[in-house]
Structures are given as structure tokens and as C-alpha cells.
Scaffold this motif. Structure first.
Motif, short mmCIF file in Angstrom:
data_model
loop_
_atom_site.label_atom_id
_atom_site.label_comp_id
_atom_site.label_asym_id
_atom_site.label_seq_id
_atom_site.Cartn_x
_atom_site.Cartn_y
_atom_site.Cartn_z
N LEU A 161 0.82 -1.19 0.00
CA LEU A 161 0.00 0.00 0.00
C LEU A 161 0.86 1.24 0.00
N LEU A 162 0.19 2.35 -0.20
CA LEU A 162 0.89 3.63 -0.17
C LEU A 162 1.23 3.99 1.28
N PRO A 163 2.21 4.86 1.49
CA PRO A 163 2.55 5.25 2.87
C PRO A 163 1.40 5.95 3.58
N THR A 164 0.52 6.58 2.82
CA THR A 164 -0.61 7.28 3.46
C THR A 164 -1.81 6.39 3.65
N ASP A 165 -1.75 5.16 3.16
CA ASP A 165 -2.88 4.24 3.29
C ASP A 165 -2.92 3.62 4.70
N ARG A 166 -3.97 2.87 4.91
CA ARG A 166 -4.09 2.15 6.17
C ARG A 166 -3.19 0.93 6.16
N TRP A 167 -3.18 0.20 7.28
CA TRP A 167 -2.36 -1.00 7.40
C TRP A 167 -2.93 -2.11 6.52
N ALA A 168 -2.07 -3.03 6.15
CA ALA A 168 -2.51 -4.16 5.32
C ALA A 168 -3.52 -5.01 6.06
N TRP A 169 -3.34 -5.17 7.38
CA TRP A 169 -4.33 -5.83 8.25
C TRP A 169 -4.67 -4.83 9.35
N SER A 170 -5.92 -4.45 9.43
CA SER A 170 -6.30 -3.39 10.37
C SER A 170 -7.72 -3.61 10.85
N ASP A 171 -8.15 -2.71 11.70
CA ASP A 171 -9.54 -2.73 12.14
C ASP A 171 -10.41 -2.04 11.10
N LEU A 172 -11.68 -1.80 11.44
CA LEU A 172 -12.59 -1.21 10.46
C LEU A 172 -12.17 0.19 10.06
N THR A 173 -11.65 0.96 11.02
CA THR A 173 -11.25 2.33 10.71
C THR A 173 -9.91 2.39 10.00
N GLY A 174 -9.10 1.36 10.12
CA GLY A 174 -7.79 1.36 9.49
C GLY A 174 -6.70 2.01 10.32
N MET A 175 -7.04 2.47 11.51
CA MET A 175 -6.05 3.16 12.33
C MET A 175 -5.21 2.22 13.18
N THR A 176 -5.69 1.02 13.44
CA THR A 176 -4.99 0.07 14.31
C THR A 176 -4.59 -1.15 13.51
N PRO A 177 -3.31 -1.53 13.55
CA PRO A 177 -2.89 -2.75 12.83
C PRO A 177 -3.38 -3.98 13.59
N GLN A 178 -3.92 -4.95 12.86
CA GLN A 178 -4.44 -6.17 13.46
C GLN A 178 -4.11 -7.37 12.59
N PRO A 179 -2.87 -7.81 12.54
CA PRO A 179 -2.56 -9.04 11.79
C PRO A 179 -3.17 -10.25 12.48
#
Length: 1208
Positions: A126-144
Motif C-alpha cells: 500500500l501507499l505510505p498514506t494508506d491504512r495497514w494491510a491488516w487493520s480494524d474497520l477504521t484502518g487506524m490500528t494494525p491487526q494481523p
């Protein structure tokens, strides 16, 4: 099918069929349906012994069972709805979820995010400004996927991760669960478009709580740190949400006195998230949370703290409030237990106290009540049921706890089977008493001083002693560990003890011999059935089945050691240290086998040995069933309801409120009551409280557009002219509440028996009869009882006026002119008078007229019409014209009244009418007259309709003449006369004298007509048989030569009236005469002497007076039209006022004392001959400009001598 359901239910709840069928031997066999109901509705009672062993008692099984984890040792347990917590000896917090609870599952989810690029297509780069590849619904927290771990060993995964195929509304997709969008964040959809540059899909995995029915540790907030050393925990709050049991609040207290709150406890997260510290003003020792929003805590110094502001949005509350502990000598509280609306406290002397007035609106309560029994600790469970650990280390249950009587009526032991035997686990007798103590104030029996108590004071052998066996160890109560440190020390390092044999002591009632030992000591502490103990069966049960000399019953005494070299002695039962009934669903109507003991000594708790001895002495005095009443412990009775309350501050309006009347009965049978009003203002719960001992009157309110309302007066509210005005939903509700509140007021003030002859009588504008029992200080010159502190009691009946004297002769006149005589003298003494004296009741009827006015205005086109100007009154209105009153919307005063006639034109208006009943005037409102002139542009006529009331009251009808006024000779209480003079006026103005009136026959025998030249409208007889009267034209007359031998007198003497005034009512006392004119001015007749009884002149005393009453001691009471300080919202005519400073040197008095204002029509003090000590009174100040203490500013005083006005 039924057998299959039963087997399925038994397997689901993991219990035996024999346990489910545990019922008394004499009970009928339960059906399969009953077994299923008991199994599905079973709940657990938890208890802990002094060694930390945890036991549970099911409501369906009736047998104590130890937890399967034999290594588990807890210090304390707190139970909630379907879940419990405990403090382990290792300082860890343990959680136990009921095995019957719905399985708990929690779904973990994470989102896989990808972006499209021209080379690789969709990829996780992903782009540096995108969310994590594995994240929560908001994309702010990484959740592999590998970051998800089980919270504790109590959870297990139910499967592996899988893609959620339902997206974009839940429809299954064929694209691998992907959702597409233009960019992050945006609206995702399952359709892939040409500009879809990003996509995501949800991965889910379920985990299940597997530790139901067992105690497991909750995870630590910081795994590398030791747990918080808690010494107490308490759970609550499960009834605050709309779905009970959805939320649980867990509170804890550390050994350092800090308060902690467990946050994040949810149905899917039963273990919570973390501990949060709640600041407390001082170090806390113990805490208790209720199922609602109540939270109490105990400080180390014995004071109590109450947490306010607890709600779902703020579960930790907002502030602490300090509450004083119960008033005990040398200490404070050591334990507190909170329910939905109750608070129980144990003090340092092990006395049990109940907090009255506790509510979510008033979490601090209002006062303490001592309850019978002595306990180490108590706990409040479901339905506000109370459990306790007694001083004998036995478990007890408070019986008869109901919503209307939350304090219950006694203690019963928890006598369930123990282990795998049929032995009943009774309270442990191995804990001996160190000595006798004073009985508690709320104990079941009140004991007098005994010789044994004197022995203790001299240091001799105590009353209760134990006879140890050959292999037993004598252990006192103090040897039993009671604190957590003791428990920890005992369970940390224990060695097997030698086998111990329980010793038995025979029980012998005082006065009975047993074998050769005639001085056998009484039995130790036991549970006493006060009712069964008075019956022959109860005595036989306590002495033995074979009569008084048969085999005596015995009580086993177990030493402290509970383990032997052969293993744990399970059959002997534990020594209890803690109990928690928060999860035990027991109601007062449930028939629980282990709460219904057959032992006659098990229905009321009396732990103090001296109290047991007193009961034994009482039993030894009689061999038959005693009818002597037994003293009960303190109790609380509550009645709740809903009303409307007139809020007496801006904005003035009616508010829906909840009301509760809480009545307490003390150990000495004295009663007190508090009336609570609960309301909400700006989402904040508030309350008002009124002590019934401070209530001065309960008066129905006379207001327009206000039905079923009554006012509650207290001393302070009377001074401020702001009564507490409440409105019930129906007239029956108002009557019931008035009767209940009046009864509580009478009990609080000790008013019993029939109404005294010295009573003051009054009548309200609604026709209600009120009475006040006077005291000697009522007419005292130095310490006069304030008029606003007088308590007025309502007497059944409906009258227009009442007159009485000190010999018990009371006459009244109804609205229809019917004469009535009070017949309540036959009342039985000792009965509380919630509705007045009911000695001899009759059917009383009364008829009154209801008036409405038809208003019209003249115009040149149509003449007189009901089309009025916008500033005019309503076409159909009341007398004033402010309220619209039509024939259809005008009803009788209350549902007790019913119509007896139809609407008709009234031709009897003052000023006359024309042939059609019209009166004319130039405009509204001016003086109306019956003749029409050219300048009369408005007219009105009055319509009348009569209604009738019939009720049962202590009034006897006197026929056949209808009366307009009545008077009875005022005399001293010690007066002795053959006949009591009674004078009256008929509705036509004729003067009548009643013959044959005596205290035994107050109705008399016949009427004697006294001739007059003109009709009269007011009459009064005073001391020395002085008869004064007022004619219809306002002239005053005096009847001469009236005596006991000549009751009718000889002739009438004319007395000049005040200048330019027409009198309408007068009252004659012992040596004074007062009169009221048509302009509501109060006049005093000067110069009355035995040789010249007509007096010499009239002197103005005050204005704004409608009625006056002069008593046998020349005391003066009036009904004032208005009083200073009365708000406009409550400016109802009619206020009771008392003239102060009346004495031989000051016959006119000095000032006014303003009493209850609004709605009073008549008052009579002519029966109050209670004399006060006469002392010198300070000289009256000089009059200047206004009359001192007048209800309203008075005119310059004047006097009249022989008809001519002279200046002072």
C-alpha cells in the motif's frame, strides 16, 4: 416426551435427579413439570468458611456442596446475576459464571486491505498514506492474524480464521468476500468498477468462554506485575440497564484503602478490561454495591461513604458524601450491605442496623433503625433479601422481607443438608461467648438485669459455660480468625490435628431438673421461635418428646479444629466467615425447604444469651399457651405510589413524581414515619422528605382546575406560606393517602383514644371537619405554642360550622341547615384515630348548592347577547368571571357528591332580580341590581343546582328545624351544671333555645322559641349566660335576665353598632365580646362589667377578618381573609390566626400569630378551657398608624361611646 425433557434439563444443569427432587418428607411428590421449573430457575447461594473453602447451595437441591477445586481458597465472594467474583488468598480475582447462563461467544474480526497497481494488480503493498494491510474497520490500528490471542485460559477458539462472505448488506458474494472502493476511506461495494483502486475483506474468528460453572482467574492488567492486593470486592449495577444482567459493575478495595473499579465488563467480555482507581477522601475498609445505582463504603474509622452520580454513562459516579454511622457507643460500622433500595449495616458491637429512606433519588437515606439480632456480617441479595453470618458463625436469612416491609420480621437459620449425609447444617456451636453483653435495642426480647450479669460485672463465671469432653479443646470465640490476615496465616501452613469429639450439652429449661444435677446450665445460644415457644407443642419440642422429664434435646459443641488424621471431617459442617446472596433468587413467597425448618427454635433470632434466658424464664412461668404479646424487633413498612406535585418555584407547574411513605416500628413499639417525594430536574435525581411528626395539617386544596389535591403543612412551610401540594390520580387515591398519612401523624404524636373535650374545632371551605388537641402552652403568655405548629386532625363528616364547649357538647350545622350533634364519645380507648373519633357512627347527609353565572352584553343591533367583548368575562363563568363554568363542564365538588336537582334560575340574589332572574349593571364588574336603567350595558343571572353527599360519620341528626347559627355556653372544665345552654337561629331568623342538653344527652329534648321583633343572623352566649345577637339589618341586641333557672331570659336590649358599620357575626367569651362587620373589621366591646353587661363602646382591633371565636378563657382566634407573606399562587381566603397577649390586664391582646393559611371557613375555641400559668406580660407598645400584628394594615383605631365616636 416429558421424560426426555427432564433428562435433557438434568444433563444441561449437571445435577442429579435426587438433588432436584430434594423436598421435605411430608411434601407431595413433584411432577416432571415442577422438576423442570425448579431446575431452570435454580440459583446459588455462596458461602466461605474461615479457611477459605468455597461452598454453594442451590435453591433446587437444598444441599451444601464444596467447590470441585479443592485447592481453591477464597477470602471473600460477591455474587451477581448469573456470575460471581471472589478474592483468592493469592490476591488474584476469580470469576465464576453460572453453568445455566447462555454460552458466551465473542467474534474477533480484522480487515485485509489491498491496493491496485498496473504491474501486480491488487496487492498488499500500500501507499505510505494508506491504512495497514491488516487493520480494524477504521484502518487506524494494525491487526494481523497472529496478533489475536486468547484473553485467558478460560477461552478457546471455535475454529480457524475464515473470510466473511456476507458483505454490502449481507448478501453472499462470489468474489472471495472483497469489497471495492475508489480509495481509503470511501463507501465500499461488492461490485468492482473501472475506477476501483482499493479493496478489503473481513476475516472473522469466534472464541467461546469454556469455564462456566468453575472458578477461574481473570487476566491481570499487567502480566509482569503482581495483582492489586484487594481486601474486599462487590458487584452490582446489573439492574440499571433496560435488559437486566447486561452490565455488571465490579468494585474493589485494596489493603491500602484505595477504591478500584473494574471497567469494560460486558456480556461478551465477562472478565472486564482493566482496573481504574476512584479517588476517595479517606482510606476505605469495605465496600458494597447494589443492583442499581447505590454504592456505600466504610472507612477505617467507622464512618460511611456514599457514592453519588452513578449511571450507565458514568459508572464510577461523580462525588462522595459522608454519612454518620449508627449511634453506638465506642465505635462505628464494620460492614455494610446494599440492595436496590435498602442499606444494612453491622456496627462494631455486632448490632444490625437498617437505613431508612434509601432510594436512587436519595442514596444517603434519612436515618438508622436498630434491627434485632447480632451478626458478624450481612449481605443483600436479589429482591432485597438479606443473609447474614451470626456471632455463632451460623448462616441466617431475614424472613418476611417484602417491598412493603423491607426490614423483614426475624431471622431464620439456613438449615440445608451437608455433604452426602442427611444431617442438617445448623449454626455452629463451637464458638463460645466470652461473656454476656447488653441486648441490642432491636432485639427480639427485651431483658431485664439478671443475676448472671451481675456475676460478670464481678468477674465471676459467665452465664454460658462449655463442658469439654475428654479429647476436646476449649476454644473461645476470639480464637476464630475473622480477618484476611488470619485466614492467610491459617491456610498457608496447616498441620493435621488430632481427632476431636464434639461435646454435647443437655438443654434444661429453668426450673426443670435433669438427673441428679439440679443446677444444669441452660443451653447455649440457639434460635428461638417466639410464637411456637408460647404453644404447648413448642414447649414439648424444646423439653423433649417424653414430657418435661423425658430425654432432653442437646446441642453439639465443636472445637475450632475441623481436620483430623483421618481427613477432613466433612459431616461436622464448616465455621462460616462470609456469605453472598446476590445470585440467589429467593422471594418472600417462595417455599424453600432449607428456609422452612421444623425446629420450633428457628423462626426468630436472639443471639444474646441473656435474651435466651429471659425467654426460658417466661416459658417456665406457664404451661399453657400464653396470650401475652411478644416484643418484636424493629421493622420498616413502605408504601409507594405516583402523584403530581406542584413545584413551588419558577417555572411553577405540575410535575409527575414518585412518592413513598416509610414507617418504622422501634423495639419499644414506638413508630415514626417519613414521607418522600422523588422527582427529576435536569436529568438529576432529587427528593423531598417530610417527617410525619412535623406535619401540622393535611388539608384538601381548594383550587380551580385542581382535582384530588391536598396540601401537607409543616411548621417551616407554614411560616413560608408554601405548603407541599400534591394531587392524586383519583379521589379514592387521595382519600387513601390522606387516611394513611393522617394515621402516621397520629401515631408519631401519640394521639390515641377519643377526642378530648378541650379540643379546638374548625371547618374548611370544602366542609371538612378538623380538630386540634390543645396543650397548656397554647394560651401561655410567655411560651405560646406557635399557631403554625398545631396539628389538625380530620374528623369524618361534612359541615358548615361547628361549636363546642368543655363539657363535651359539640353541635354542627350542615350546608343545608341540618343540625348535627357529635356522637363520638363512645369511642374505644386505645385505638388510633386515623379518621377521627368513630365511637358512634351514623349516616350523615348534606346538600349544597353549586352556582354558575350567565353573562350578556347589550349592542344596538341585537340587544342583549352572549357575544361579549374580548376584555369581558366568559359568557358562562363563576362569580368573579375568571373561570369558564358552563352547565356541561360544571361537576359536583368531588365524586362523593351527586346531583339531586337540575339547573334552575336563582331569584334569591342580593340586590334583587327581574322576572327572568337578571341583574343589571353598567359594566363588568360593578354593583348589580334588579332594575334596568338606560346606562346598564351588561347583565347577568345566576343558575343553581343542588348536589348531595352521604357518608358514615360520628354525627347524629337533630330534627326537624333547619338552622343558620348555633352557640353553646363556654365554661370551665370543672363546671357542673344540670343543663348546658344551647341557643340557635333558624334559617328564617327565629331565635331558639334548646332544652334538656346535658353531656350525657348532647342532643337535648326540644326547642323553645324566643320571641324577637325582627329576624337574626348571628347569636352567641358567653360567661354568666350573656346572650348577644345580630339582626339581619346589622343591629346588635343583648338578652337580659338569662340564667339557669330562666334559660330563655326576659327581653332584648338594643346595643348601638359601630359608626357606619353593619355587624354580621359575633362571639362572646367569659368577660369579652368581639364582633365582625360586613367590611371584615374586627371590633372589641369595651366596658363590660357584671353591673353593666352591655358595655360602653366599640374599639377597632383589626381588619381583614371573616370569623371570630372567643373561648372560655377570653382567648381570641379568627379566620382571616389574607395573611402577610402568602404567595399569590396560594392566596385562597381563609387563614387561622391567634391573638397573642390576651390577659386580664390586656383583654384586647397585643399581636397576631399567623397559622395555616388558605381554605378555612370556621373555627371554634369555646371548648378549650385549659388554663396556662399566668405571668406578668410586658407592656404593649403604643399604637401608631397601624394595628400591631394585624393581618393587613388597619385604619386609625377609634372608639364609640353610647353611639358617638370619640378620639383616643
Amino acid at each position: 416426551m416429558g421424560r426426555y425433557l427432564a433428562e435433557w434439563g438434568l444433563k444441561r444443569n449437571r445435577i442429579k435427579l435426587s438433588d432436584a427432587l430434594f423436598v421435605p418428607l411430608n411434601a407431595p411428590k413433584p411432577t416432571i413439570t415442577e422438576i423442570q421449573r425448579r431446575i431452570m430457575s435454580s440459583s446459588l447461594l455462596w458461602a466461605v468458611d474461615v479457611y477459605g473453602k468455597v461452598y454453594s447451595l442451590s435453591t433446587a437441591r437444598g444441599r451444601w456442596e464444596r467447590d470441585t477445586d479443592t485447592l481453591l481458597e477464597l477470602k471473600r465472594v460477591t455474587a451477581g446475576q448469573k456470575r460471581s467474583w471472589g478474592i483468592g488468598c493469592d490476591h488474584h480475582i476469580y470469576l465464576n459464571i453460572d453453568h445455566a447462563e447462555v454460552p458466551i461467544r465473542y467474534r474477533e474480526e480484522t480487515y485485509e486491505n489491498q491496493r491496485w497497481n498496473p504491474v501486480d494488480g491488487f496487492t498488499d503493498v500500500l501507499l505510505p498514506t494508506d491504512r495497514w494491510a491488516w487493520s480494524d474497520l477504521t484502518g487506524m490500528t494494525p491487526q494481523p492474524l497472529h496478533s489475536f490471542l486468547l484473553p485467558s485460559d478460560s477461552w478457546e477458539w471455535e475454529g480457524d480464521w475464515y473470510v466473511d462472505q456476507g458483505c454490502a448488506g449481507g448478501d453472499p458474494t462470489e468474489t472471495g468476500g472483497w469489497e471495492y472502493a475508489v480509495d481509503f476511506p470511501a463507501n465500499f461495494s461488492r461490485e468492482k468498477k473501472w475506477n476501483s483502486c482499493v479493496r478489503r475483506r473481513r476475516w472473522i474468528r469466534d472464541r467461546r468462554y469454556k469455564a462456566r460453572g468453575s472458578w477461574t482467574k481473570i487476566p491481570l492488567d499487567h502480566p509482569k506485575r503482581p495483582p492489586i492486593p484487594l481486601c474486599d470486592i462487590s458487584c452490582g449495577g446489573w439492574e440499571m440497564s433496560e435488559q437486566p444482567g447486561q452490565y455488571h459493575f465490579l468494585w474493589g478495595v485494596s489493603q491500602q484503602g484505595q477504591v478500584w473499579f473494574r471497567s469494560g465488563i460486558l456480556p461478551e467480555v465477562p472478565e472486564g478490561q482493566c482496573w481504574e482507581q476512584v479517588e476517595a477522601p479517606k482510606e476505605v475498609a469495605q465496600i458494597s454495591a447494589g443492583p442499581g445505582d447505590l454504592l456505600w463504603a466504610i472507612l477505617w474509622d467507622g464512618q460511611l461513604l456514599v457514592r453519588k452520580g452513578i449511571c450507565l454513562d458514568s459508572p464510577t459516579g461523580s462525588s462522595w458524601v459522608l454519612v454518620d454511622p449508627p449511634p453506638v457507643k465506642g465505635g462505628g460500622a464494620i460492614h455494610v450491605a446494599v440492595g436496590v433500595s435498602v442499606v444494612w449495616v453491622v456496627t462494631k458491637d455486632y448490632k444490625v442496623w437498617f437505613r431508612r429512606g434509601v432510594n436512587s433519588h436519595n442514596p444517603c437515606g434519612s436515618g438508622w433503625i436498630s434491627i434485632g439480632g447480632e451478626m458478624m456480617m450481612v449481605d443483600v441479595g436479589l429482591n432485597d433479601q438479606v443473609w447474614g453470618v451470626g456471632e455463632d458463625r451460623g448462616l441466617y436469612f431475614r424472613k418476611n422481607v417484602t417491598p412493603s416491609e423491607p426490614s423483614g420480621r426475624g431471622w431464620v437459620p439456613v438449615s440445608a443438608q451437608w455433604g452426602h449425609s442427611t444431617q442438617i447444617a445448623q449454626p455452629s456451636a463451637g464458638c463460645e461467648f466470652k461473656g454476656l453483653t447488653e441486648p441490642s435495642q432491636g432485639s427480639v426480647l427485651t431483658c431485664e438485669d439478671s443475676g448472671e450479669t451481675e456475676k460478670l460485672s464481678r468477674g465471676e463465671e459467665p452465664f454460658l459455660t462449655a463442658t469439654p469432653g475428654p479429647d476436646s479443646t476449649h476454644t473461645l470465640k476470639s480464637s476464630i480468625p475473622t480477618s484476611d490476615s488470619f485466614i492467610s496465616s491459617l491456610v498457608a501452613d496447616r498441620e493435621p490435628l488430632k481427632p476431636l469429639t464434639p461435646t454435647h450439652r443437655p438443654f434444661t429449661a429453668p426450673g426443670l431438673s435433669q438427673g441428679e444435677d439440679s443446677e444444669a446450665s441452660p443451653a447455649p445460644m440457639c434460635i428461638v421461635d417466639l410464637e411456637a415457644a408460647q404453644s404447648p407443642q413448642g414447649e414439648c419440642a424444646s423439653m423433649g418428646k417424653a414430657g418435661g422429664m423425658g430425654t432432653p434435646s442437646s446441642v453439639a459443641t465443636y472445637p475450632l479444629g475441623l481436620e483430623s488424621s483421618m481427613g477432613v471431617v466433612e459431616e461436622e459442617g464448616p465455621v462460616w466467615a462470609w456469605i453472598s446472596g446476590g445470585g440467589c433468587d429467593v422471594d418472600h413467597i417462595d417455599q424453600i425447604s432449607w428456609l422452612s425448618p421444623s425446629d420450633p427454635c428457628s423462626t426468630a433470632l436472639s443471639i444474646a444469651p441473656v435474651e435466651l434466658k429471659a425467654l426460658q424464664e417466661r416459658k417456665a412461668k406457664t404451661t399453657t399457651a400464653s396470650k401475652e404479646p411478644v416484643e418484636r424487633s424493629a421493622s420498616v413498612w413502605v408504601r409507594k405510589g405516583s402523584m403530581r406535585w406542584w413545584r413551588d418555584w419558577k417555572p411553577y407547574r405540575w410535575v409527575d413524581v414518585g412518592v413513598a411513605l416509610e414507617q418504622s416500628t422501634n423495639f419499644n413499639s414506638s413508630r415514626d414515619a417519613i414521607f418522600f417525594i422523588y422527582y427529576t430536574q435536569y436529568d438529576e435525581k432529587k427528593y423531598l422528605q417530610v417527617f410525619m411528626s412535623e406535619v401540622t395539617a393535611l388539608v384538601p386544596v381548594v383550587r380551580e382546575n385542581t382535582h384530588h389535591a391536598f396540601a401537607v403543612y409543616t411548621g417551616e412551610r407554614t411560616k413560608k406560606r408554601w405548603p407541599l401540594v400534591l394531587a392524586a390520580q383519583t379521589d379514592k387515591d387521595m382519600t387513601d393517602w390522606l387516611s394513611l398519612l393522617t394515621g402516621c401523624c397520629c401515631e408519631a404524636r401519640g394521639i390515641r383514644g377519643r377526642i378530648s373535650r378541650q379540643a379546638l374545632w374548625s371547618v374548611t371551605t370544602k366542609g371538612d371537619v378538623m380538630v386540634h388537641e390543645p396543650s397548656p402552652c397554647l394560651e401561655s403568655l410567655t411560651q405560646t405554642l406557635p399557631c403554625d405548629m398545631m396539628f389538625w386532625l380530620q374528623v369524618p363528616g361534612h359541615l358548615r360550622c361547628v361549636e363546642s364547649n368543655s363539657l363535651g357538647v359539640v353541635w354542627g350545622i350542615g350546608c343545608d341547615g341540618t343540625a348535627w350533634v357529635y356522637s363520638g364519645s363512645g369511642h374505644t380507648a386505645g385505638e388510633v384515630l386515623p379518621q377521627g373519633d368513630m365511637g358512634s357512627v351514623h349516616t350523615q347527609t348534606d346538600v349544597r348548592a353549586v352556582y354558575i353565572y350567565e353573562n350578556q352584553r347589550w349592542n344596538p343591533m341585537t340587544g342583549y347577547t352572549d357575544k361579549l367583548l374580548p376584555t369581558d368575562r366568559f359568557p358562562w363563568s363563576d362569580d368573579i368571571g375568571f373561570t369558564e363554568c358552563t352547565k356541561s363542564n360544571t361537576h359536583p365538588p368531588s365524586p362523593l357528591w351527586f346531583w339531586v336537582t337540575e339547573w334552575a334560575v336563582d331569584f334569591g340574589l342580593p340586590g334583587g332580580t327581574d322576572k327572568e332572574g337578571w341583574q343589571y349593571a353598567a359594566d363588568f364588574p360593578v354593583m348589580f341590581r334588579g332594575n334596568k336603567s338606560l346606562k346598564d350595558f351588561v347583565r347577568r343571572r345566576r343558575w343553581v343546582r343542588k348536589c348531595k353527599i352521604a357518608l358514615t360519620a360520628p354525627w347524629q341528626e337533630v330534627r326537624p328545624i333547619t338552622l343558620s347559627d348555633i352557640t353553646v355556653l363556654p365554661c370551665l372544665a370543672q363546671s357542673n351544671m344540670e343543663q348546658v345552654p344551647v341557643w340557635a337561629l333558624s334559617d328564617k331568623g327565629d331565635v331558639l333555645c334548646r332544652l334538656g342538653v346535658t353531656p350525657e344527652n348532647p342532643a337535648g329534648s326540644s326547642w323553645l322559641h324566643v320571641g324577637t321583633d325582627q329576624p337574626f343572623k348571628s347569636i352567641s352566649i358567653g360567661g354568666g349566660h350573656q346572650v348577644w345577637a345580630i339582626a339581619w339589618d346589622g343591629a346588635v341586641f343583648y338578652r337580659g335576665s338569662v340564667s339557669a333557672s330562666n334559660p330563655a331570659g326576659e327581653c332584648w336590649y338594643h346595643i348601638p353598632s359601630p359608626p357606619r358599620q353593619s355587624l354580621r357575626q359575633l362571639s362572646v367569651g367569659r368577660t369579652s365580646v368581639y364582633a365582625v362587620d360586613e367590611n371584615s373589621n374586627l371590633w372589641y366591646r369595651q366596658g363590660l362589667t357584671p353591673s353593666y353587661p352591655q358595655g360602653s363602646a366599640w374599639e377597632l382591633i383589626s381588619n381583614n377578618v371573616t370569623k371570630v371565636s372567643v373561648g372560655p378563657l377570653d382567648q381570641v382566634w379568627v379566620i382571616a381573609d389574607k395573611v402577610p407573606g402568602c404567595p399569590m399562587e396560594l392566596s385562597v381566603p381563609g387563614a387561622i390566626c391567634h391573638r397573642l397577649g390576651v390577659g386580664p390586664m390586656q383583654p384586647k391582646g397585643q399581636s397576631w400569630d399567623y397559622g395555616i393559611g388558605g381554605g378555612w371557613e370556621h373555627i371554634s375555641v369555646r371548648g378549650n378551657a385549659t388554663e396556662a400559668l399566668r405571668v406578668a406580660h410586658p407592656a404593649a407598645p403604643a399604637l401608631s398608624g397601624t394595628t400591631l400584628g394585624s393581618p393587613l394594615p388597619a385604619r386609625q383605631p377609634s372608639s364609640q361611646e353610647n353611639g358617638n365616636a370619640v378620639g383616643l
